[in-house]
Design an enzyme around this catalytic site. Sequence first.
Site, mmCIF file in Angstrom:
data_model
loop_
_atom_site.group_PDB
_atom_site.id
_atom_site.type_symbol
_atom_site.label_atom_id
_atom_site.label_comp_id
_atom_site.label_asym_id
_atom_site.label_seq_id
_atom_site.Cartn_x
_atom_site.Cartn_y
_atom_site.Cartn_z
ATOM 1 C CB THR A 112 -0.948 -0.001 1.213
ATOM 2 O OG1 THR A 112 -0.208 -0.336 2.390
ATOM 3 C CG2 THR A 112 -2.053 -1.028 1.025
ATOM 4 C CE1 TYR A 143 -16.857 2.616 2.262
ATOM 5 C CE2 TYR A 143 -17.884 0.819 1.037
ATOM 6 C CZ TYR A 143 -17.958 2.078 1.609
ATOM 7 O OH TYR A 143 -19.106 2.791 1.531
ATOM 8 C CE1 TYR A 165 -0.028 -3.955 7.080
ATOM 9 C CE2 TYR A 165 -0.273 -3.556 4.726
ATOM 10 C CZ TYR A 165 0.024 -3.097 5.989
ATOM 11 O OH TYR A 165 0.371 -1.781 6.181
ATOM 12 N NE ARG A 214 -3.718 3.700 4.603
ATOM 13 C CZ ARG A 214 -2.542 3.955 4.029
ATOM 14 N NH1 ARG A 214 -1.451 4.048 4.761
ATOM 15 N NH2 ARG A 214 -2.459 4.130 2.724
ATOM 16 C CE LYS A 271 3.473 -3.757 7.079
ATOM 17 N NZ LYS A 271 3.464 -2.982 5.813
ATOM 18 C CB ILE A 321 6.996 -5.030 6.356
ATOM 19 C CG1 ILE A 321 7.367 -6.506 6.153
ATOM 20 C CG2 ILE A 321 6.771 -4.347 5.000
ATOM 21 C CD1 ILE A 321 6.286 -7.332 5.494
#
Length: 299
Positions: A49, A112, A138, A143, A167, A209
């Site tokens: 991202t 979303y 992840y 986000r 992650k 990361i």
Amino acid sequence: MSLKDTLRGTGVALVTPFTESKEVDFDALNNLIDFVLHGGVEYLVVLGTTGETPTLTKQEKVDILQFVYNKVQQTVPVVVGIGGNNTNEIIKDLEVLPIDKATAVLSASPYYNKPSQQGLFEHYQLFAEASPKPVILYNVPGRTGSNISAETTLRLAHASDNIQGIKEASGNMVQCMHILRNKPSEFLVTSGDDHLTLPLIAAGMDGVISVAANCYPKEFSQMVRSSLNNEYREARGFHYKLLECFDLLFAENNPAGVKAFLAELGVIKNHLRLPLTPLSDGVHQKIKIFIENFNQQKL
């Protein structure tokens, strides 16, 4: 060698440099890869991202991956970001994108549409079954709008041989500790929070990361190596030297912060694709001051 061993240390979530006309800037990408590898990072994460992937075309993604493979010639691991909120579509991406030379796939959780924990479980299980490469979950609820709970992470880790890591960027230390305590022994757990990397490694994580490793790869990766070696006095020195950098990186949005840093350091140009825009003048000025003073700071 397990994924946990292969990806121990610092991975850098590479930005995608753009030209003034907003085309992918492969010369700048070349400079950036040299910069982070010379700085000592252990592996590259491409099309995450931080790389502004929502604004990249499929062909651009293919071209970027091929460029990175040709550049590094398998001298360091490459992890490829393939995630989204349409399960069938990202399964198709496994066939469209060249991942034959990748070490693993990093898959951000659906954004979303906010699936239930059962929905997240089934999404990742189906994706992992289709993936020819090991899958790293992840979790970044800030986000995506939803959290992969510790229970769901552990359920996936124990249910699928091809889900080999996570992650974790929830910022929830307690959640992270539950994962670390109950995970399979070879399951990779890596930080997705630059701010929290040192304490998360102290709790048992295998590395990070990182966004900050784009602009301060030498200092950040040394902090991680020191932490992994239980040399926490040295690690704390690097951590606190970089702490304001972490604040500035995420003051407005990512990757606008890190692109501003990299532009001031002369590595890339400060161009983003809409809907992202460069940092406000006030924050950018703080970055200039930080860079000017950075080498004078003692560990």
